[in-house]
Write a protein that holds these residues in place. Structure first.
Motif: not given
Length: 141
Positions: A18-22, A51-57, A61-63, A125-131
């Motif tokens: 309900p708070n919008g967290a994926a 069973r596994c549960t991933a949250w937020r970003q 990304n998993v989906d 291209t050398s920059a990393t993108t967290p998550g």
């Protein structure tokens, strides 16, 4: 911490609190492989399901990145939950992996990481993108 290697038994199911967290839920199937000392042949042993549960970003990304059958490595925390069985009223217990990291395994196929462009950033291209990013099997490029 626990590390599990196996194949996705289902497509990830993405939903939002309900708070919008994926939140993404998925199951990893792990099958033991045994080599017969006498014949040298390999055979499948027992399969366990986790069973596994991933949250937020990570959940998003998993989906976007994974589908049933993909071989993955998951690192997370093993959590136990309990509930009352609706039929008998007995207490039941289950285990769930609260996912910290997910990676595509390259044991059986090649994969390539694809990082999305960062908004407002120069073409570095050398920059990393967290998550960020998705993993695409190399044969699909």
């Amino acid at each position: 911490m626990i590390t599990i290697a196996g194949n996705l038994a289902n497509d990830p199911e993405l939903r939002f609190t309900p708070n919008g967290a994926a939140v993404a839920s998925f199951v990893i199937a792990c099958t033991e492989r045994r080599r017969d000392q006498n014949t040298g042949e390999w055979s499948d042993g027992a399969t366990s399901y986790h069973r596994c549960t991933a949250w937020r970003q990570t959940a998003e990304n998993v989906d976007a990145s994974l589908r049933k059958g993909d071989r993955v490595l998951v690192v997370g925390t093993l959590r136990q939950s309990s509930w009352a069985d609706k039929q008998s009223g007995e207490t039941r217990y289950g285990w769930d992996v609260q996912v910290d990291e997910v990676a595509v395994s390259i044991k059986f196929h090649a994969a390539r990481s694809h990082r999305p462009e960062r908004s407002g950033a120069a073409d570095d291209t050398s920059a990393t993108t967290p998550g960020g990013g998705t993993v695409v099997p190399a044969h699909q490029s």
